[in-house]
Write an enzyme that holds these catalytic residues in place. Structure first.
Site, short mmCIF file in Angstrom:
data_model
loop_
_atom_site.label_atom_id
_atom_site.label_comp_id
_atom_site.label_asym_id
_atom_site.label_seq_id
_atom_site.Cartn_x
_atom_site.Cartn_y
_atom_site.Cartn_z
N LYS A 116 0.79 -1.23 0.00
CA LYS A 116 0.00 0.00 0.00
C LYS A 116 0.82 1.28 0.00
CE LYS A 116 -4.10 -1.52 2.23
NZ LYS A 116 -4.83 -1.36 3.48
N LYS A 158 -1.01 2.16 9.29
CA LYS A 158 -1.44 1.05 8.43
C LYS A 158 -0.27 0.17 8.04
CE LYS A 158 -5.16 3.28 5.82
NZ LYS A 158 -5.65 3.40 4.45
N TYR A 202 -6.18 10.70 9.83
CA TYR A 202 -7.43 9.97 9.98
C TYR A 202 -8.58 10.89 9.56
CZ TYR A 202 -11.26 7.40 12.16
OH TYR A 202 -12.42 6.72 12.39
N ILE A 203 -9.34 10.46 8.57
CA ILE A 203 -10.47 11.26 8.10
C ILE A 203 -11.71 10.79 8.86
CG2 ILE A 203 -11.74 12.06 6.05
CD1 ILE A 203 -8.85 12.49 5.50
N LYS A 237 -18.15 -4.25 3.98
CA LYS A 237 -19.32 -3.68 3.30
C LYS A 237 -20.55 -4.57 3.47
CE LYS A 237 -15.92 -2.28 -0.13
NZ LYS A 237 -15.23 -2.72 -1.35
N GLU A 289 -7.14 2.56 -1.91
CA GLU A 289 -6.39 1.41 -2.42
C GLU A 289 -7.03 0.96 -3.72
OE1 GLU A 289 -6.60 -2.32 -0.36
OE2 GLU A 289 -8.69 -2.09 0.19
N ARG A 293 -9.01 -7.00 -8.97
CA ARG A 293 -9.81 -8.22 -9.18
C ARG A 293 -11.27 -7.82 -9.39
NH1 ARG A 293 -12.43 -7.96 -4.12
NH2 ARG A 293 -11.06 -7.08 -2.54
N VAL A 296 -16.99 -8.22 -5.02
CA VAL A 296 -18.27 -8.78 -4.60
C VAL A 296 -19.43 -7.96 -5.18
CG1 VAL A 296 -19.77 -9.22 -2.61
CG2 VAL A 296 -17.32 -9.72 -2.46
N ARG A 339 -25.75 -7.60 0.93
CA ARG A 339 -25.04 -8.86 1.14
C ARG A 339 -25.77 -9.65 2.21
NH1 ARG A 339 -18.54 -7.93 0.79
NH2 ARG A 339 -18.57 -6.24 -0.75
P1 ADP Z 1 -14.98 -6.53 -2.14
O1 ADP Z 1 -13.84 -5.67 -1.69
O2 ADP Z 1 -14.79 -7.22 -3.44
O3 ADP Z 1 -16.31 -5.92 -1.95
P2 ADP Z 1 -14.57 -8.11 0.13
O4 ADP Z 1 -13.18 -7.64 0.28
O5 ADP Z 1 -15.59 -7.84 1.16
O6 ADP Z 1 -15.10 -7.72 -1.29
O7 ADP Z 1 -14.64 -9.65 -0.16
C1 ADP Z 1 -13.56 -10.36 -0.55
C2 ADP Z 1 -13.38 -11.36 0.56
O8 ADP Z 1 -14.32 -12.40 0.42
C3 ADP Z 1 -12.07 -12.03 0.56
O9 ADP Z 1 -11.07 -11.28 1.17
C4 ADP Z 1 -12.37 -13.31 1.32
O10 ADP Z 1 -12.29 -13.17 2.71
C5 ADP Z 1 -13.82 -13.57 0.98
N1 ADP Z 1 -14.02 -14.66 0.01
C6 ADP Z 1 -13.10 -15.27 -0.72
N2 ADP Z 1 -13.63 -16.19 -1.49
C7 ADP Z 1 -14.94 -16.19 -1.24
C8 ADP Z 1 -16.04 -16.94 -1.75
N3 ADP Z 1 -15.90 -17.86 -2.66
N4 ADP Z 1 -17.26 -16.67 -1.28
C9 ADP Z 1 -17.44 -15.72 -0.38
N5 ADP Z 1 -16.42 -14.99 0.12
C10 ADP Z 1 -15.20 -15.21 -0.29
P1 ADP Z 2 -8.02 -2.91 3.58
O1 ADP Z 2 -6.99 -3.34 2.63
O2 ADP Z 2 -7.94 -3.59 4.88
O3 ADP Z 2 -9.39 -2.85 2.95
P2 ADP Z 2 -8.06 0.03 3.47
O4 ADP Z 2 -6.84 0.85 3.24
O5 ADP Z 2 -9.03 -0.09 2.34
O6 ADP Z 2 -7.60 -1.40 3.95
O7 ADP Z 2 -8.77 0.57 4.78
C1 ADP Z 2 -9.78 -0.18 5.43
C2 ADP Z 2 -10.78 0.74 6.09
O8 ADP Z 2 -10.14 1.57 7.07
C3 ADP Z 2 -11.45 1.71 5.13
O9 ADP Z 2 -12.59 1.14 4.51
C4 ADP Z 2 -11.83 2.83 6.06
O10 ADP Z 2 -13.06 2.53 6.72
C5 ADP Z 2 -10.71 2.87 7.07
N1 ADP Z 2 -9.67 3.85 6.72
C6 ADP Z 2 -8.62 3.66 5.90
N2 ADP Z 2 -7.87 4.78 5.78
C7 ADP Z 2 -8.47 5.72 6.54
C8 ADP Z 2 -8.19 7.10 6.85
N3 ADP Z 2 -7.13 7.73 6.36
N4 ADP Z 2 -9.03 7.75 7.66
C9 ADP Z 2 -10.10 7.12 8.19
N5 ADP Z 2 -10.41 5.84 7.96
C10 ADP Z 2 -9.62 5.13 7.13
MG MG Z 3 -10.20 -1.67 1.32
#
Ligand code: ADP
Ligand code: ADP
Ligand code: MG
Length: 449
Positions: A116, A158, A202-203, A237, A289, A293, A296, A339
């Site tokens: 990241k 992070k 932090y937002i 989500k 980020e 891929r 969902v 979901r």
């Molecule tokens: P997105 O960011 O695509 O909305 P999420 O990050 O919530 O989705 O979902 C991806 C996560 O779903 C993966 O990190 C994993 O934990 C989980 N996952 C992986 N394979 C499956 C599957 N076949 N069915 C449901 N969940 C899965």
């Molecule tokens: P992951 O790879 O675990 O999804 P992200 O970088 O997408 O990591 O961050 C996960 C969650 O953390 C975000 O969906 C948000 O809710 C929170 N977050 C990330 N960065 C910040 C920030 N700078 N300020 C406030 N909340 C944050």
């Molecule tokens: Mg994320």
């Protein structure tokens, strides 16, 4: 031309990918763990092979077994779905070496977006707005103090290799920094085998808004509009909608352009998503980020743009060229996804496993259900709790929400605990209807939910 695809996944996404393969006249090969013998994706496949025991690490994550099956069954491509091997650069590279099309971006794009802090630096260079913070990883505690003073508390630490909401810690003030710094580093080392961490502001009051993009192998990128994924529980989500009720067309255009810039910077091809933080106070947005891929929540984008994203991934792999003059994402339709998880919202969302005693999904105009359940199926304790996605569309936000409530009330799913009723309560919540919420919506003491 691709004639046979191995789907390296299970559950709803495996079935969803197989359906598109059938639409395109492509053979679909399934893989399954020992406990998934009776799973619906096995029945949907033209051929299916057992790849190991129940634990994902020994089956759905076994690179060598999956590649071996792909070779033996003469597949010319592998679709990884989401989760599992979908963002594993080593796997994508091995597919390449074995002359198998990986239905996703290049291993380099996965690698660059996977770390990241590196991704963030690349975005800065590409003029994509990022959250103010450290330049790359923090050297030591003093560095953390220095940057935090500069951007102002609260800040967030992070893990560079983090994901799934892990390796993240909010630091309220200077006093809390030393402990937070050490704990986050330790957690990062334990969870991701990499103790590198970075810091950003932090937002506090923001919406999670992401842009779907598609890229071809000739450097063309198009964007397909946004998804608002602000309704989250434990940073995961649960309800997603498009268009976002929180941004106007001018911000929408800027965010779409920024996502295209982000994808161009890593020479991206296939489907991808650029996630942004949209600060409600300043109306600024920042790169969070990129998920390299299919996601969902991709069906809501498919519906409003009238496009099959998995079919696009396959055609792009076959050499299709995208028309950048035909930027999508200007649809007049509205869509929403709920979901459905096997979990108990009244018991801190504890996962629920059991035998499905009744399964009658909703239907009718404007409703799409992606699931893998059937009556008498026993859900498995080893995997993700997502069991169905209910998607509705319409021509206004209200129409989509009303239709979603109708669909969820119609849904007969018995034998396991689910969040169906919890979803209905959110959909009827005043602040949700008025669009008056941020990512903390479900964490707050919300008596109506
Ligand atoms: P997105 O960011 O695509 O909305 P999420 O990050 O919530 O989705 O979902 C991806 C996560 O779903 C993966 O990190 C994993 O934990 C989980 N996952 C992986 N394979 C499956 C599957 N076949 N069915 C449901 N969940 C899965
Ligand atoms: P992951 O790879 O675990 O999804 P992200 O970088 O997408 O990591 O961050 C996960 C969650 O953390 C975000 O969906 C948000 O809710 C929170 N977050 C990330 N960065 C910040 C920030 N700078 N300020 C406030 N909340 C944050
Ligand atoms: Mg994320």
């Amino acid at each position: 031309m691709i004639k046979k695809v191995l789907i390296a996944n299970r559950g709803e996404i495996a079935i969803r990918i197989m359906r598109t393969c059938k639409d395109l006249g492509i053979k679909a090969v399934g893989v399954f763990s020992e406990s998934d013998r009776d799973s619906l994706h096995v029945q949907f496949a033209d051929e299916a092979y057992c790849i190991g025991p129940s634990e994902s690490s020994k089956s759905y994550l076994s690179i060598s077994r999956i590649i071996t099956i792909a070779k033996l069954s003469k597949c010319d491509a592998i679709h990884p779905g989401y989760g599992y091997l979908s963002e594993n650069a080593e796997f994508a590279e091995l597919c390449d070496e074995m002359d198998i099309e990986f239905l996703g971006p290049s291993s380099n794009a996965i690698k660059n977006m996977g770390l990241k802090d590196i991704a963030k630096e690349m975005m800065k260079k590409a003029d994509v707005p990022v959250v103010p913070g450290s330049n790359g990883i923090l050297r030591d505690l003093n560095d953390a103090y220095r940057v935090a003073d500069k951007v102002g508390y609260p800040v967030i630490l992070k893990a560079s290799s983090g994901g799934g909401g892990k390796g993240i810690r909010v630091v309220k003030d200077k006093k809390a920094m030393s402990d937070a710094f050490n704990l986050t580093k330790e957690e990062a080392r334990k969870s991701f085998d990499n103790s590198d961490i970075y810091l950003e502001k932090y937002i506090e009051d923001f919406r999670h808004i992401e842009i779907q993009i598609l890229g071809d192998k000739y450097g063309n990128i198009i964007q397909l509009g946004e998804r608002d994924c602000t309704v989250q529980r434990k940073m995961q989500k649960i309800i997603e909608e498009t268009p976002s009720p929180s941004i106007n067309n001018s911000i929408r255009k800027k965010m779409g352009d920024a996502a295209v810039q982000a994808a161009l910077a890593v020479n991206y091809h296939s489907a991808g998503t650029v996630e942004f933080i949209f600060d409600r106070t300043t109306e600024n947005f920042y790169f969070m980020e990129m998920n390299t891929r299919i996601q969902v929540e991709h069906p809501i984008t498919e519906i409003v743009n009238d496009i099959d994203l998995v079919a696009e991934q396959i055609k792009i792999a076959e050499g299709k060229q995208l028309d950048t003059n035909k930027n999508l994402g200007k649809a007049n339709k509205f869509a929403m996804e709920c979901r459905i998880n096997a979990e108990n919202p009244d018991n801190n969302f504890a996962p629920s496993v059991g035998e499905i005693t009744r399964y009658i999904p909703p239907g009718g105009y404007g409703v799409r259900v992606d699931s893998f359940l059937y009556t008498n199926y026993k859900t498995k304790p080893f995997y993700d709790s997502l069991v169905a996605k209910v998607v509705t569309f319409g021509y206004s936000r209200k129409e989509v929400i009303d239709r979603m409530i109708r669909a969820l009330e119609e849904f007969q799913l018995e034998g396991i605990d689910t969040n169906i009723v919890f979803n209905i309560k959110i959909l009827k919540n005043k602040n949700f209807l008025l669009n008056n919420y941020n990512t903390n919506f479900l964490n707050e003491d919300n008596s109506e939910i």
